[in-house]
Design a protein around this motif. Structure first.
Motif, PDB file in Angstrom:
ATOM      1  N   ASP A 129      -6.717   2.821   0.514  1.00  0.00           N
ATOM      2  CA  ASP A 129      -7.745   2.486  -0.475  1.00  0.00           C
ATOM      3  C   ASP A 129      -7.089   1.659  -1.570  1.00  0.00           C
ATOM      4  O   ASP A 129      -6.282   2.163  -2.352  1.00  0.00           O
ATOM      5  CB  ASP A 129      -8.348   3.773  -1.064  1.00  0.00           C
TER       6      ASP A 129
ATOM      7  N   GLN B  31      -7.233   2.985  -5.096  1.00  0.00           N
ATOM      8  CA  GLN B  31      -6.743   4.340  -5.342  1.00  0.00           C
ATOM      9  C   GLN B  31      -6.125   4.441  -6.730  1.00  0.00           C
ATOM     10  O   GLN B  31      -5.419   3.540  -7.188  1.00  0.00           O
ATOM     11  CB  GLN B  31      -5.702   4.716  -4.296  1.00  0.00           C
TER      12      GLN B  31
ATOM     13  N   GLY C 194      -4.340  10.933  -0.839  1.00  0.00           N
ATOM     14  CA  GLY C 194      -5.490  10.330  -1.495  1.00  0.00           C
ATOM     15  C   GLY C 194      -5.970  11.071  -2.720  1.00  0.00           C
ATOM     16  O   GLY C 194      -7.042  10.776  -3.256  1.00  0.00           O
TER      17      GLY C 194
ATOM     18  N   SER D 186       0.845  -1.185   0.000  1.00  0.00           N
ATOM     19  CA  SER D 186       0.000   0.000   0.000  1.00  0.00           C
ATOM     20  C   SER D 186       0.885   1.241   0.000  1.00  0.00           C
ATOM     21  O   SER D 186       2.102   1.169   0.213  1.00  0.00           O
ATOM     22  CB  SER D 186      -0.887   0.005   1.241  1.00  0.00           C
TER      23      SER D 186
END
Length: 242
Positions: free
Chosen positions: A159, A162, A85, A6
């Motif tokens: 996420d 993403q 993000g 991530s």
């Protein structure tokens, strides 16, 4: 490390695993060479994140057009977008939807409407401010970024879907970018040399491969002659796009 880490894992890798080792090296015009350790790269990203959030009101989903050439600061901006993000939009792409923020190194850059924000980025190693006339309302990245915090704490939830980069061929998700990097066969923990005129997608794939495996990314300006001496002295293991 997992082949598809991530964004928080990637940033943690930069700041904690041999943080004094070089992770990003830029070869620019006029014999310019800039070396950023993992700690220094993380510091630049954190400052840019804080500028994005505090000055530009970026939130998860904010669309940021990176109208920048291949450069070490382009990678800083991409990492900052990922960490807050936001969605990096390839500046070479005509976006399908309006962007919220335009980040550019061009003196002719302009906003498209009153709600769009403009950030001008001076690319020279010694540039402490934008050298030209700053348009009304524009943010001078070089002059402002150093005043922001060295750490970024307002992390959005991870996420898996993403967007890594929005480009002409469509959105590229973060897992797909990592998978593409893993499939390229580059040396784990090696030194990847990337010409600065490759696509943003290719450069980002090389970057995440290098950094997630403890390696180094070298980005070379198109005007730099990549000699065998450079390749040998930097211990290059892979020449991306060669």
């Amino acid at each position: 490390m997992d082949s598809s880490p991530s964004v928080p894992q990637l940033m943690n890798q930069l700041r904690t695993v041999s943080p004094s080792e070089p992770r990003l090296i830029w070869y620019g015009p006029d014999q310019e060479r800039i070396e950023l350790s993992g700690r220094v790269l993380d510091n630049w990203v954190a400052k840019t994140c804080n500028l994005l959030v505090e000055e530009l009101d970026a939130v998860p989903g904010t669309r940021v057009a990176l109208e920048l050439p291949g450069h070490w600061k382009t990678l800083v901006w991409a990492l900052a977008c990922w960490q807050v993000g936001a969605v990096p939009v390839d500046g070479a792409t005509e976006p399908d939807r309006p962007v919220d923020i335009v980040v550019s190194s061009a003196a002719t850059a302009a906003v498209d409407g009153p709600t769009q924000l403009l950030v001008l980025v001076a690319l020279g190693a010694l540039d402490l401010k934008w050298s030209g006339t700053l348009p009304a309302g524009a943010v001078d990245y070089a002059a402002e970024v150093r005043s922001y915090g060295d750490e970024f704490f307002d992390l959005p939830p991870a996420d898996d879907a993403q967007t890594a980069v929005e480009q002409e061929s469509g959105n590229l998700s973060m897992p797909v970018l990592f998978d593409r990097a893993a499939a390229c066969g580059w040396t784990p923990g090696g030194v990847l040399l990337v010409p600065a005129d490759l696509t943003l997608e290719t450069t980002l794939a090389a970057a995440v491969h290098a950094w997630s495996t403890g390696g180094t990314l070298i980005v070379a300006h198109p005007g730099v002659a990549v000699s065998e001496q450079l390749v040998t002295s930097e211990r290059v293991t892979d020449r991306v796009g060669a």
